[in-house]
Motif scaffolding. Structure first.
Motif, PDB file in Angstrom:
ATOM      1  N   ILE A   1       1.163  -3.338  -3.846  1.00 54.75           N
ATOM      2  CA  ILE A   1       0.499  -2.259  -4.577  1.00 54.75           C
ATOM      3  C   ILE A   1      -0.294  -1.434  -3.575  1.00 54.75           C
ATOM      4  N   ALA A   2       0.100  -0.178  -3.425  1.00 56.17           N
ATOM      5  CA  ALA A   2      -0.541   0.698  -2.449  1.00 56.17           C
ATOM      6  C   ALA A   2      -1.130   1.912  -3.145  1.00 56.17           C
ATOM      7  N   GLY A   3      -2.226   2.405  -2.581  1.00 51.83           N
ATOM      8  CA  GLY A   3      -2.782   3.645  -3.065  1.00 51.83           C
ATOM      9  C   GLY A   3      -1.949   4.801  -2.549  1.00 51.83           C
ATOM     10  N   GLN A   4      -2.063   5.092  -1.247  1.00 54.23           N
ATOM     11  CA  GLN A   4      -1.279   6.146  -0.618  1.00 54.23           C
ATOM     12  C   GLN A   4      -0.074   5.532   0.106  1.00 54.23           C
ATOM     13  N   SER A   5       1.056   6.188  -0.053  1.00 53.23           N
ATOM     14  CA  SER A   5       2.234   5.696   0.673  1.00 53.23           C
ATOM     15  C   SER A   5       2.191   6.101   2.134  1.00 53.23           C
ATOM     16  N   PHE A   6       1.482   7.202   2.436  1.00 55.24           N
ATOM     17  CA  PHE A   6       1.347   7.659   3.815  1.00 55.24           C
ATOM     18  C   PHE A   6      -0.020   7.227   4.343  1.00 55.24           C
ATOM     19  N   LYS A   7      -0.033   6.263   5.210  1.00 58.28           N
ATOM     20  CA  LYS A   7      -1.273   5.683   5.713  1.00 58.28           C
ATOM     21  C   LYS A   7      -2.075   6.715   6.502  1.00 58.28           C
ATOM     22  N   GLY A   8      -3.265   7.017   6.009  1.00 56.47           N
ATOM     23  CA  GLY A   8      -4.185   7.892   6.728  1.00 56.47           C
ATOM     24  C   GLY A   8      -3.718   9.323   6.870  1.00 56.47           C
ATOM     25  N   CYS A   9      -2.844   9.767   5.979  1.00 54.07           N
ATOM     26  CA  CYS A   9      -2.278  11.118   6.115  1.00 54.07           C
ATOM     27  C   CYS A   9      -2.638  11.945   4.889  1.00 54.07           C
ATOM     28  N   ASP A  10      -3.860  12.468   4.845  1.00 57.89           N
ATOM     29  CA  ASP A  10      -4.229  13.272   3.696  1.00 57.89           C
ATOM     30  C   ASP A  10      -3.518  14.621   3.698  1.00 57.89           C
ATOM     31  N   SER A  11      -3.055  15.075   4.859  1.00 59.95           N
ATOM     32  CA  SER A  11      -2.322  16.340   4.927  1.00 59.95           C
ATOM     33  C   SER A  11      -0.917  16.229   4.338  1.00 59.95           C
ATOM     34  N   CYS A  12      -0.470  14.984   4.067  1.00 65.61           N
ATOM     35  CA  CYS A  12       0.844  14.789   3.474  1.00 65.61           C
ATOM     36  C   CYS A  12       0.845  15.099   1.974  1.00 65.61           C
ATOM     37  N   TYR A  13      -0.338  15.349   1.415  1.00 67.49           N
ATOM     38  CA  TYR A  13      -0.446  15.601  -0.022  1.00 67.49           C
ATOM     39  C   TYR A  13      -0.814  17.054  -0.267  1.00 67.49           C
ATOM     40  N   ILE A  14      -0.319  17.615  -1.349  1.00 61.27           N
ATOM     41  CA  ILE A  14      -0.493  19.031  -1.638  1.00 61.27           C
ATOM     42  C   ILE A  14      -1.956  19.371  -1.846  1.00 61.27           C
ATOM     43  N   ASP A  15      -2.647  18.586  -2.688  1.00 67.71           N
ATOM     44  CA  ASP A  15      -4.042  18.869  -2.969  1.00 67.71           C
ATOM     45  C   ASP A  15      -4.790  17.565  -3.214  1.00 67.71           C
ATOM     46  N   GLU A  16      -6.083  17.697  -3.475  1.00 67.93           N
ATOM     47  CA  GLU A  16      -6.949  16.536  -3.674  1.00 67.93           C
ATOM     48  C   GLU A  16      -6.541  15.720  -4.890  1.00 67.93           C
ATOM     49  N   ASN A  17      -6.118  16.379  -5.935  1.00 67.66           N
ATOM     50  CA  ASN A  17      -5.750  15.680  -7.162  1.00 67.66           C
ATOM     51  C   ASN A  17      -4.580  14.737  -6.958  1.00 67.66           C
ATOM     52  N   GLU A  18      -3.702  15.037  -6.036  1.00 68.12           N
ATOM     53  CA  GLU A  18      -2.514  14.230  -5.826  1.00 68.12           C
ATOM     54  C   GLU A  18      -2.823  12.898  -5.159  1.00 68.12           C
ATOM     55  N   CYS A  19      -3.879  12.834  -4.364  1.00 65.96           N
ATOM     56  CA  CYS A  19      -4.142  11.602  -3.607  1.00 65.96           C
ATOM     57  C   CYS A  19      -5.536  11.037  -3.845  1.00 65.96           C
ATOM     58  N   SER A  20      -6.225  11.458  -4.891  1.00 71.06           N
ATOM     59  CA  SER A  20      -7.563  10.955  -5.197  1.00 71.06           C
ATOM     60  C   SER A  20      -7.581  10.226  -6.537  1.00 71.06           C
ATOM     61  N   LYS A  21      -8.554   9.346  -6.667  1.00 70.74           N
ATOM     62  CA  LYS A  21      -8.744   8.550  -7.885  1.00 70.74           C
ATOM     63  C   LYS A  21      -7.480   7.761  -8.243  1.00 70.74           C
ATOM     64  N   LEU A  22      -6.867   7.171  -7.224  1.00 70.00           N
ATOM     65  CA  LEU A  22      -5.710   6.305  -7.432  1.00 70.00           C
ATOM     66  C   LEU A  22      -6.198   4.873  -7.610  1.00 70.00           C
ATOM     67  N   SER A  23      -5.653   4.156  -8.596  1.00 64.79           N
ATOM     68  CA  SER A  23      -6.045   2.766  -8.859  1.00 64.79           C
ATOM     69  C   SER A  23      -4.810   1.890  -8.857  1.00 64.79           C
ATOM     70  N   GLY A  24      -4.896   0.754  -8.156  1.00 66.88           N
ATOM     71  CA  GLY A  24      -3.778  -0.174  -8.169  1.00 66.88           C
ATOM     72  C   GLY A  24      -3.637  -0.879  -9.506  1.00 66.88           C
ATOM     73  N   ILE A  25      -4.775  -1.341 -10.053  1.00 69.73           N
ATOM     74  CA  ILE A  25      -4.775  -2.116 -11.297  1.00 69.73           C
ATOM     75  C   ILE A  25      -5.839  -1.551 -12.226  1.00 69.73           C
TER      76      ILE A  25
END
Length: 638
Positions: free
Chosen positions: A156-180
């Motif tokens: 279970i991963a939050g981001q698939s791209f480790k340490g790559c916030d530029s890989c996401y279009i905007d903040e909403n796409e990679c923020s407030k992610l929950s595994g469980i």
């Protein structure tokens, strides 16, 4: 009989809304899902469903909506993938109430895997979940006190791209992610989504929470839950923000973390201010989200053995607890916490309000509890029924005083979940009227612990830390206080059942020690029970005061079920009062004789003023028990 089989064939992308090479345009036919079983199977029909190695993507609402695989059957749904949908996997109950699902992949979903149906056991294994707003939600809705939820051997991963916030279009796409999302266990499940598509969110509790539940999270890998750049508030586990009443304790063990910081382990939601209304939680806030406990049993997630507690300063008030502002909860480097649950078992447990309930304990422990949220509706109108069931996070080996706003229930039950083995909670309740309470453990009555003084269990000569008997109890009748032990064991269920009773206070004109030298306690009870025409189990010595030479004896009628009406209660009280009047009558005619007992006073529940009589009592010294019993019987008949 239903049979369906598909392998390597289902592809549903932006232009596709069907199976295989059957395509439907969005403006002509709006599909609810890429693949869906539109009706639940009949209770006696077990679908033969075999689907392997398929992918569904970009469905508007659901990717897959399918029945679960049974715990004792061949897996019929494996190695399937869904992505870029609101809900990638939704499982509903097959014929079996035991679910075992494995080998699924979900990514870029609002909800990766969702389960909420009539299950007593939900087991999920070998999931691969990444880049989802919520990876997995495993709920159960069934009347069952030992519901089990297991999540094992998954990645279970939050981001698939480790340490790559530029890989996401905007903040909403990679923020407030929950595994469980923390599971809920309720008495009934959520509606089948195809029948009530508008019922969002689907993880919203649909009925009262259960009186228990086991949640185990084992042998998983949690990766890439971090805060960097525009990607924020990603956590391994987050509370269900709709769970107003009770969250069973998730217990982590044998897990592994990769690229996860301490601030990205958990997030605790606050109760919604909209819950404070007459048709929901009443004038006070529901307190379920103030009593959430998560445990890392072996330190493989936090780094040390730890308990995670919601924002409730009255609970986490020890030096081992640190408040995490960004996580809105406490990180406590101890496992000495458990979940105490108690509830009314009276017939009016949903219609009579006894909250708020105040809990005061050792080391300045303070907690205020509210009854459950109203979950009962009559069409568009609220049923205004709120269950008197109360979960609270407690430290082990501690004493707790419980004070109800209303009259305490006549029948209750208690248990401790997820506490350290054999740790106890000593419960003290002061009732508003004099009453005799039977304490049961495992369905059997636990006789009160007898002492010759007013000392409590906490203070008696047998160290209570060495005597961890489930249901061990003592009642102080003059103060109307009952205290008893609830031990952190799965088999320790403590029940309280009130019996109709009268307390007789005997004033001696000789020292208590001298009285019992001449009259052994067993003889005392035997002869008094013979006089009253009742069995010895309906009599017990409630207290002995050496300073005032008083002996308190309780005379019981049958146990109360909580369903008696006023006339039945009055009849039971009258029956007991007649027994006392019989003693008085025999005394006034001189048939009892003797002078060991100076006076007798009696108090029955439901009467404002006790009646005080003065009698002599050679009845306790006489050997002619049969003669006394005969006199009682004749007087009673007259």
């Amino acid at each position: 009989f239903f049979f369906f089989q598909a392998e390597d064939g289902i592809r549903d992308f932006c232009l596709s809304r069907g199976l295989g090479d059957v395509y439907k345009r969005q403006d002509l036919f709006d599909m609810i899902a890429g693949f869906i079983i539109r009706e639940r199977p009949a209770w006696n029909v077990k679908p033969e469903l075999y689907i392997y190695n398929n992918v569904i993507s970009s469905s508007d609402i659901f990717g897959w909506v399918v029945p679960n695989s049974d715990c004792d059957a061949i897996q019929g749904f494996e190695n399937n993938t869904a992505h870029s949908s609101d809900h990638c996997f939704w499982f509903f109950r097959n014929v079996s109430n035991c679910m075992f699902q494995k080998m699924l992949t979900a990514y870029k979903c609002q909800e990766g895997v969702m389960v909420y149906d009539n299950f007593w056991k939900v087991q999920a294994e070998k999931f691969q979940l990444t880049d989802n707003k919520v990876g997995v939600t495993l709920n159960a809705g069934m009347k069952h006190d030992t519901i089990q939820i297991l999540l094992r051997k998954s990645y279970i991963a939050g981001q698939s791209f480790k340490g790559c916030d530029s890989c996401y279009i905007d903040e909403n796409e990679c923020s407030k992610l929950s595994g469980i999302r923390t599971p809920i266990v309720t008495e009934s499940p959520a509606p089948y989504p195809v029948l009530k598509v508008q019922m969002f969110p689907f993880y919203n509790p649909e009925s009262d929470s259960q009186f228990g539940g086991l949640v185990l999270i084992q042998e998983n890998v949690f990766a890439n839950f971090v805060t960097n750049g525009k990607c924020k508030q990603n956590v391994i586990i987050r509370t269900n923000d709709k769970s107003a009443d009770f969250t069973p304790v998730p217990e982590f063990s044998k897990n592994k973390v990769e690229n996860v910081s301490e601030d990205n382990i958990f997030f605790m939601d606050y109760p919604s201010p909209h819950w404070v209304s007459i048709d929901r939680c009443g004038k006070d806030q529901c307190t379920g989200l103030y009593n959430v406990l998560i445990k890392d049993l072996d330190g493989t997630v936090v780094g040390k053995q730890a308990s995670i507690i919601s924002h409730n300063p009255g609970i986490a008030n020890t030096e081992k607890c640190t408040y995490k502002k960004d996580s809105q909860g406490y990180l406590c480097l101890t496992l000495n916490y458990g979940m105490l649950l108690f509830e009314s078992q009276d017939w009016d447990k949903s219609s009579r309000l006894i909250s708020p309930v105040q809990i005061d304990g050792d080391n300045n422990y303070k907690n205020t509890l509210n009854s459950f949220m109203n979950m009962h509706w009559q069409g568009f109108y609220s049923g205004l029924k709120r269950l008197s069931r109360f979960p609270l996070v407690v430290p082990g080996d501690s004493t707790f005083n419980i004070t109800f706003s209303g009259t305490p229930p006549k029948n209750m039950r208690f248990r401790v979940l997820s506490g350290q083995w054999e740790k106890y909670s000593l419960i003290r309740i002061q009732f508003k009227e004099q009453s005799s309470i039977h304490v049961l453990a495992g369905g059997s009555v636990v006789k009160p612990y007898k002492v010759d003084t007013s000392l409590s269990i906490q203070q008696d000569e047998l160290d209570r830390t060495k005597v961890r008997q489930c249901g061990r109890n003592k009642q102080y009748f003059r103060e109307n206080i009952l205290e008893f032990l609830v031990v952190a064991r799965w088999d320790c269920m403590v029940e309280l059942k009130q019996a109709m009773s009268v307390m007789i206070s005997l004033k001696l004109d000789v020292p208590v020690e001298d009285f019992f030298k001449n009259t052994k306690e067993s003889n005392f009870i035997d002869k008094l029970s013979a006089l009253l025409g009742i069995t010895t189990d309906k009599l017990k010595i409630a207290g002995i005061n050496k300073q005032t030479n008083m002996i308190d004896v309780v005379v019981e009628s049958k146990e109360l079920t909580g369903n008696e009406d006023a006339s039945q209660l009055k009849a039971m009280e009258t029956e007991l009062r007649n027994k006392i009047n019989t003693i008085v009558g025999l005394s006034q005619t001189g048939q009892l004789g003797g002078s060991s007992i100076k006076s007798v006073s009696s108090t029955a529940s439901g009467y404002d003023q006790p009646l005080v009589y003065t009698i002599s009592a050679s009845m306790f010294e006489s050997n002619d028990v049969e003669q006394i019993s005969d006199k009682y019987t004749q007087t009673n008949q007259n």
